[in-house]
Design a protein around this motif. Structure first.
Motif, mmCIF file in Angstrom:
data_model
loop_
_atom_site.group_PDB
_atom_site.id
_atom_site.type_symbol
_atom_site.label_atom_id
_atom_site.label_comp_id
_atom_site.label_asym_id
_atom_site.label_seq_id
_atom_site.Cartn_x
_atom_site.Cartn_y
_atom_site.Cartn_z
ATOM 1 N N ASP A 98 0.831 -1.193 0.000
ATOM 2 C CA ASP A 98 0.000 0.000 0.000
ATOM 3 C C ASP A 98 0.869 1.247 0.000
ATOM 4 O O ASP A 98 2.003 1.229 0.465
ATOM 5 C CB ASP A 98 -0.886 0.040 1.248
ATOM 6 C CG ASP A 98 -2.069 -0.911 1.137
ATOM 7 O OD1 ASP A 98 -2.247 -1.504 0.060
ATOM 8 O OD2 ASP A 98 -2.807 -1.034 2.133
ATOM 9 N N ASP A 100 0.264 3.979 1.717
ATOM 10 C CA ASP A 100 0.156 4.810 2.915
ATOM 11 C C ASP A 100 1.160 4.404 3.992
ATOM 12 O O ASP A 100 1.069 4.841 5.127
ATOM 13 C CB ASP A 100 -1.264 4.757 3.475
ATOM 14 C CG ASP A 100 -1.694 3.339 3.788
ATOM 15 O OD1 ASP A 100 -0.893 2.418 3.576
ATOM 16 O OD2 ASP A 100 -2.838 3.152 4.236
ATOM 17 N N GLN A 102 1.478 1.670 5.528
ATOM 18 C CA GLN A 102 1.043 0.696 6.532
ATOM 19 C C GLN A 102 1.811 -0.606 6.345
ATOM 20 O O GLN A 102 1.951 -1.391 7.274
ATOM 21 C CB GLN A 102 -0.460 0.433 6.393
ATOM 22 C CG GLN A 102 -1.307 1.576 6.901
ATOM 23 C CD GLN A 102 -2.745 1.147 7.114
ATOM 24 O OE1 GLN A 102 -3.499 1.042 6.160
ATOM 25 N NE2 GLN A 102 -3.103 0.891 8.348
ATOM 26 N N ARG A 200 1.459 -4.319 11.445
ATOM 27 C CA ARG A 200 0.924 -3.371 10.479
ATOM 28 C C ARG A 200 0.927 -1.982 11.099
ATOM 29 O O ARG A 200 0.336 -1.757 12.145
ATOM 30 C CB ARG A 200 -0.501 -3.766 10.092
ATOM 31 C CG ARG A 200 -1.090 -2.916 8.976
ATOM 32 C CD ARG A 200 -2.201 -3.672 8.289
ATOM 33 N NE ARG A 200 -3.013 -2.856 7.419
ATOM 34 C CZ ARG A 200 -2.742 -2.625 6.139
ATOM 35 N NH1 ARG A 200 -1.651 -3.117 5.599
ATOM 36 N NH2 ARG A 200 -3.567 -1.898 5.404
ATOM 37 N N ARG A 203 -1.483 4.290 9.185
ATOM 38 C CA ARG A 203 -1.371 5.125 7.994
ATOM 39 C C ARG A 203 -0.530 6.351 8.354
ATOM 40 O O ARG A 203 -0.781 6.999 9.363
ATOM 41 C CB ARG A 203 -2.796 5.503 7.599
ATOM 42 C CG ARG A 203 -2.917 6.395 6.431
ATOM 43 C CD ARG A 203 -4.387 6.576 6.105
ATOM 44 N NE ARG A 203 -4.721 5.840 4.888
ATOM 45 C CZ ARG A 203 -4.359 6.242 3.682
ATOM 46 N NH1 ARG A 203 -3.676 7.350 3.526
ATOM 47 N NH2 ARG A 203 -4.685 5.527 2.615
HETATM 48 MG MG MG Z 1 -4.165 1.879 4.577
#
Ligand code: MG
Ligand code: UDP
Length: 318
Positions: A98, A100, A102, A200, A203
């Motif tokens: 991703d 962002d 993450q 994880r 963001r």
């Molecule tokens: Mg995300």
């Protein structure tokens, strides 16, 4: 000038990610500069309406390791990834992550080690999630349900963050299905797959781009593409209903002839209503079975994938 073929691609979909873009570039560049591997990045702009596409263009013009692909409008995360996969040029594998942050790009080395051990799919398994409790619970329930009802062994708590080998990418690119649930397709392809636990992150900037609507659509694609359970459920409820109505009929007949005390006419109506309700459900279930078969025929997935072939060559001298 011949194109230089990298060992790895990093594939990143971006939708209105102007807030995180600079930090993303900083982290990616640091990873690539520090790595002995030759890595290039494929970014896909999923129809962003902010500055993302301008920033991407600037990056690609400044640094040849960054390729930018711009979609004509917002097609959604899964299709943005699908688009990106068709531009993969790496010789070995692709890291899908991703935009962002993450999914930490720094894990590329760790994933690559697993790839080198012979795993075609190295998927990230979330040990922890830094998200609100409701979102966590919803995800947990969804993955649990999908695992329970799917005809495939789709691992718990793994999303699209993964490294997949070139041959898996080639298979994915061959799969023409419209409703795409990439993590399911990835499991379906097979070969050796392994999960790597990771934390994880949050963001890093900007707001989530997955709306509730998009999440529900993704969940539906997971369930209806990778499970027959809903159709089987209809058939089974129908069968239970039929059995129930017959038991009711027998009980009433026994009552009538043994004790002679049942209301006239009532039994027949109730039995017929319930019985036909059941017959209709079973009929819908049968139609469902045909629809499932049409669905898979139309999807036109390959019937199987051969991993390798061993054939002892006949050696003839002279
Ligand atoms: Mg995300
Ligand atoms: N994304 C995209 N198209 C969309 C929605 C999201 O390309 O329509 C991208 C987004 O820019 C990000 C990734 O998909 O790089 C994951 O999105 P998000 O972080 O919003 O999802 P979440 O982490 O909340 O599941």
């Amino acid at each position: 000038m011949p194109e230089t073929i990298p060992q790895l691609n990093m594939l990143i979909p971006l939708y209105n990610e102007e807030d995180v873009f600079e930090e993303l570039m900083r982290r990616l560049t640091a990873v690539m500069d520090a790595s002995k591997l030759s890595i290039s990045v494929i970014m896909v702009d999923d129809g962003s309406r902010d500055q993302t596409s301008i920033l991407m263009k600037r990056q690609s013009l400044a640094d040849a390791r960054f390729t930018s692909v711009f979609l004509s409008r917002n097609f959604g995360h899964q299709l943005a990834l699908t688009a990106g996969l068709s531009y993969v040029n790496a010789s070995e594998a692709v890291l899908i992550l991703d935009g962002d942050l993450q999914d930490p790009p720094e894990l590329v080395e760790e994933f690559y080690e697993q790839y080198k051990l012979g795993y075609d799919v190295v998927y990230a398994v979330r040990k922890t999630r830094k998200e609100n409790a409701l979102k966590k619970l919803t995800y947990k329930t969804f993955y649990w349900l999908l695992k329970k009802i799917s005809y495939l062994d789709i691992p718990l708590d793994s999303g699209d963050f993964s490294m997949v080998s070139r041959r898996v990418v080639d298979e994915m690119n061959q799969m023409g299905e419209q409703s795409r649930f990439l993590r399911g397709m990835r499991s379906w392809i097979g070969y050796q797959q392994i999960g790597v636990p990771y934390d994880r992150d949050e963001r890093q900037a900007g707001a989530p781009k997955y709306t509730i609507g998009k999440l529900i659509e993704l969940a539906f694609n997971g369930i209806f593409n990778f499970s027959f359970f809903p159709v089987k459920l209809i058939t089974n409820v129908g069968l239970l209903t039929i059995v129930g109505s017959l038991i009711y009929l027998i009980m009433t007949l026994v009552k009538k002839y043994a004790f002679g005390q049942v209301p006239e006419g009532f039994t027949a109506i109730i039995t017929v209503i319930i019985l036909f309700g059941g017959v209709q459900l079973v009929s819908i279930g049968i139609l469902g079975e045909y629809i499932i078969r049409i669905f898979f025929q139309v999807k036109n997935r390959p019937l199987f994938i051969v991993k390798n072939i061993i054939h002892q060559q006949q050696i003839t001298d002279g």
